[in-house]
Design an enzyme around this catalytic site. Structure first.
Site, PDB file in Angstrom:
ATOM      1  N   ASP A 679       7.955  -5.137   3.704  1.00  0.00           N
ATOM      2  CA  ASP A 679       6.732  -4.382   3.471  1.00  0.00           C
ATOM      3  C   ASP A 679       5.577  -5.327   3.125  1.00  0.00           C
ATOM      4  O   ASP A 679       4.470  -5.199   3.629  1.00  0.00           O
ATOM      5  CB  ASP A 679       7.014  -3.408   2.314  1.00  0.00           C
ATOM      6  CG  ASP A 679       5.883  -2.455   2.125  1.00  0.00           C
ATOM      7  OD1 ASP A 679       5.590  -1.710   3.082  1.00  0.00           O
ATOM      8  OD2 ASP A 679       5.279  -2.465   1.041  1.00  0.00           O
ATOM      9  N   LYS A 683       1.864  -6.378   5.114  1.00  0.00           N
ATOM     10  CA  LYS A 683       0.528  -6.413   4.526  1.00  0.00           C
ATOM     11  C   LYS A 683      -0.149  -7.755   4.781  1.00  0.00           C
ATOM     12  O   LYS A 683      -1.325  -7.819   5.150  1.00  0.00           O
ATOM     13  CB  LYS A 683       0.599  -6.142   3.023  1.00  0.00           C
ATOM     14  CG  LYS A 683       1.118  -4.735   2.724  1.00  0.00           C
ATOM     15  CD  LYS A 683       1.324  -4.540   1.246  1.00  0.00           C
ATOM     16  CE  LYS A 683       1.974  -3.194   0.966  1.00  0.00           C
ATOM     17  NZ  LYS A 683       2.434  -3.057  -0.400  1.00  0.00           N
TER      18      LYS A 683
END
Ligand code: ADP
Ligand code: ASP
Ligand code: MG
Length: 816
Positions: A679, A683
């Protein structure tokens, strides 16, 4: 004196007729002697035309005739005293018998001429006026029925006759002068030719009758009583936010009505204009409302336009070819031909090279127009100087109108921006040389959307409506709905924005409501919906609803909706998403989203892809847009991992800390999805791309926090067991850090086009040393922020802040 004209709806029912009579009575009691002009009862003209056309085809009309009788007789029964009813029934019955005979004739001959049609149609006004004059007589004795065909004289262009003004005015003055003690009730719409045969003035022509009477009698005012509060900024049936205008000039009213504002018949303005008589449009159903005054001049206003009007269902003909270039008289020949054939041209545009002429007409005329033009210009076509004429159908005209346009630059810019942003393709443009109007031809399918979008763009004092289609009803979706609901008033009052959620879908069901789904009840709407979730259908429905200022919101974490982003953007619908999967897929797809948004002039916002609601994407964009250059980005962008390392100190063991994080809802169902760094990687990748680097996911180097045994565990339970087993590994890391006065931090970095995520131990001099809870932090080192980086820090996870970020993106849609 005043002329009072009452339209179809004002004479359409017992209650409206009662109001009408009260309005007239008030005038009479003030010592006035008004002239009252009346339309047929609402729907009656259409009914008569329909009966005549049916009869000409050999079809029965008795049922409709009976319906017509019944509507009139019902009014008589309700409003006339018993002793007055019979004479009224008799007079009306004579009319209906005549009408029946006429229709029978049409049926027998199977032929309906324009002349007969006018005669048949005239019964609408004759019956309504006769009936109402009888009722009025009961109220104020001196009411007197006048069949206008006795005094309004026209040529013989049945259906749309031209008035002989000089003669008609004489006859009208005579009539008025010889009835000084009476209140005249006059049939609208109908007149007669030299031979005394009935003619009509064109659909909606009762308004015109009123104006002619007003001009002939030098009235002080012509009142048009209808069913709306005046002339509005747009057709209220199409634009809910349309509002009544208090004032208009004759020219503005003429332009608005010529381009479709049905509330007043355009020729009405001419007699009034010549005699400078104000026309006042009033609402029979709200008589106290001031309505619209149409006169020579209107007060200065700061609005660049007065209104937007439209005509549905038009066709255009295109003529193209070298034969037109520099040929004086070409367009003269063309348009005289059309005039001769009585083909009404609604709008013309010609390219400056004279290479093409486009004009708009009624679809019913298109075939004939094409044929006669091809005949007239046969030689030019044979010589290839004129290309074959093309006809395009199912089009509409939208026109913005107002005298202020002359002094206001940028009106057309605003118009085309609003159309462009909503994916409305403009087929042709015309600006009247008067600069009172700019008209565009668009697809009929887009008309409602275009009208609303243009209305929103020009009448900024009102609020702008965004139509949101939302995917996902998990924590973020749910929270967004309650935030939107709680802040609706504030948004509207302070920001001039109204958000209507018009479509919601989760993985089970979907629901739509173009008027907006009640946000305090969305769950029930969804539960009660019969539509099973189907994303393809959801997108298709969104497109076919064709609403203005549309936003597609993806509040899921699923790869499925991402497949549709490009299509949605290509349909000129903005996309707001908190779903990171789209932007962190292949670079080419990321780029395709951006390109699609740019090409279609819509927004693609994803602030919550990084750091939830924290202004990170926006800050980076502002830095780049203002010419700054990013040298380095360092960041902690996993709230989960932040929390875990912030808790992992002293006596704590890693297993328990991860468990706690999960219990607090900070982790994915499988905490490895956070700890693996996937995750976080997404980003960093998105930031790197936004900073201008063409990176792929595989280019981001990730140092794993977890030993292989934990990563490989088959189930979540096995994973927790493995964490326990590896306790020594984690404790060792912790001790190593603590002994050096440091803390563990999982830090992403972008420098020289390279992105990495590493587990680091930082001391108190490092800006990331002090980081509490699940906070995120990011530091931008740029050419401008070189000595001391620009730092954004704060809670970077959680439904509240993420939904707030989506909310902010949503209300920013269309802001630029
Ligand atoms: P009447 O029967 O009183 O002559 P019309 O039906 O001819 O009434 O005209 C009134 C209708 O015109 C309104 O009910 C409204 O729906 C429609 N309309 C279209 N455009 C406009 C506009 N710009 N302002 C007001 N009304 C409009
Ligand atoms: N009754 C006619 C029509 O419907 C005239 C009017 O209402 O103005 O067109
Ligand atoms: Mg009308």
């Amino acid at each position: 004196m005043k002329v009072l004209k009452f339209g179809g709806t004002s004479v359409g029912s017992v209650s409206s007729i009662t109001t009408l009579l009260q309005i007239v009575k008030n005038e009479v009691e003030e010592g006035e002697r008004p002239v009252v002009v009346l339309s047929a009862m609402s729907g009656v003209t259409n009914l008569l035309i329909n009966m005549a056309e049916q009869a000409a085809k050999g079809n029965e009309f008795t049922a409709q005739l009976a319906e017509l009788e019944r509507r009139h007789f019902d009014v008589v029964k309700s409003l006339l005293d018993i002793q007055n009813q019979n004479p009224a029934f008799t007079r009306l019955k004579i009319h209906f018998n005549q009408l029946e005979e006429l229709l029978q004739g049409v049926l027998t001959l199977r032929e309906l001429t324009a002349k007969t049609r006018d005669l048949i149609v005239s019964f609408g006004e004759r019956c309504s006026t006769l009936m109402i004059s009888k009722i009025a007589a009961q109220h104020f004795g001196n009411a007197f029925f006048v069949d206008a065909s006795e005094v309004l004289k026209t040529d013989s262009a049945f259906g749309n006759a031209r008035v002989d003004t000089a003669l008609s005015e004489l006859l009208i003055r005579d009539l008025y002068a010889s009835n000084t003690d009476k209140v005249l009730f006059i049939t609208g719409f109908i007149a007669s030719n030299e031979a005394g045969q009935i003619t009509t003035l064109g659909r909606g022509g009762s308004d015109y009758t009123a104006a002619i009477f007003g001009a002939a009698l030098n009235a002080q005012e012509i009142q048009i009583w209808t069913d709306v509060n005046g002339m509005m900024t747009a057709d209220p049936r199409m634009v809910k936010k349309a509002f009544p205008l208090s004032e208009l000039t004759y020219t503005e009213a003429m332009e608005l009505s010529y381009f479709g504002a049905k509330v007043i018949y355009p020729p009405t303005m001419i007699p009034a204009f010549l005699k400078k008589i104000p026309i006042v449009i009033k609402n029979t159903f709200e008589p106290e409302f001031a309505g619209t005054v149409i006169q020579h001049q209107s007060k200065a206003s700061n609005q660049p336009i007065k209104g937007i009007s439209s005509i549905n269902n038009i066709s255009i003909l295109n003529l193209m070819g070298s034969g037109m270039v520099g040929k004086s008289g070409f367009s003269g020949r063309l348009f005289s031909l059309l005039a001769r054939e009585q083909i009404n041209v609604i709008l013309i545009t010609q390219s400056s090279s004279e290479h093409s002429i486009t004009f708009a007409i009624q679809p019913g005329d298109a075939k004939r127009a094409k044929a006669i033009i091809e005949q007239e210009f046969e030689l030019e076509i044979l010589a290839n100087k004129l290309e074959p004429i093309t006809v395009e159908e199912n089009l509409a005209i939208l026109a913005v109108v107002g005298e202020n346009m002359k002094q206001t630059p940028g009106v057309s810019g605003k118009l085309f921006h609003a159309l462009g942003r909503n994916g409305v393709n403009v087929r042709a443009i015309a600006q009247g040389s008067s600069e009172y109007n700019i008209s565009v031809i668009i697809s009929e399918h887009d008309l409602a959307k275009a009208l609303n979008a243009v209305h929103d763009a020009f009448f900024v004092d009102l609020y702008k409506t965004l139509h949101a289609f939302c995917l996902g009803t998990g924590n973020i979706g749910k929270t967004l709905f309650s935030q939107l609901n709680a802040h609706a008033d504030f948004l509207r009052n302070e920001n001039g924005i109204q958000v209507k959620v018009v479509g919601i879908s989760n993985t089970r069901k979907m629901t739509f409501d173009a008027d907006g789904i009640e946000l305090n009840n969305w769950q029930a709407s969804l539960d009660e919906s019969n539509d099973k979730a189907d994303l393809r259908l959801f997108i298709d429905t969104m497109k076919s609803m064709n609403l203005p200022n549309c936003v597609f919101i993806d509040n899921t974490a699923s790869p499925v909706p991402v497949e549709f982003y490009e299509e949605v953007l290509n349909s000129a619908i903005s996309v707001v998403t908190c779903n990171k999967i789209g932007n962190s897929g292949s670079y080419s797809r990321y780029k395709a989203f951006k390109d699609a948004a740019r090409t279609h002039g819509v927004d693609f916002f994803y602030e919550t892809n990084v750091g939830a609601g924290l202004p990170i994407i926006r800050t980076l964009r502002d830095l780049m847009n203002s010419g700054d250059r990013v040298q380095r980005i360092e960041a902690i962008l996993s709230g989960t991992i932040s929390f875990i390392f912030n808790q992992f100190k002293g006596d704590a063991n890693f297993h328990d800390v991860v468990k706690l994080a999960q219990e607090k809802g900070y982790t994915e169902p499988d905490p490895r999805d956070d700890l693996r760094g996937t995750d976080f990687m997404r980003k960093i990748l998105i930031l790197a791309r936004d900073a201008g680097h063409t990176l792929e996911a595989a280019d981001v180097q990730i140092e794993s926090i977890l030993p292989t045994a934990c990563l490989d565990a088959a189930t979540v339970d096995d994973f927790y067991a493995a964490l326990k087993a590896e306790d020594a590994y984690f404790t060792n890391l912790k001790q190593q850090a603590e002994s050096g006065g440091k803390v563990l931090r999982y830090i992403g970095k972008l420098e020289d086009g390279k992105a990495s995520i590493t587990l680091q131990m930082v001391d108190e001099n490092h800006p990331f040393y002090m980081l509490s809870g699940s906070d995120n932090i990011i530091s931008f080192t740029t050419d401008r922020y070189k000595e001391r980086p620009l730092v954004v820090k704060g809670p970077g996870a959680g439904a509240e802040v993420t939904a707030a970020g989506v909310f902010a993106d949503l209300v920013n849609v269309g802001a630029n």
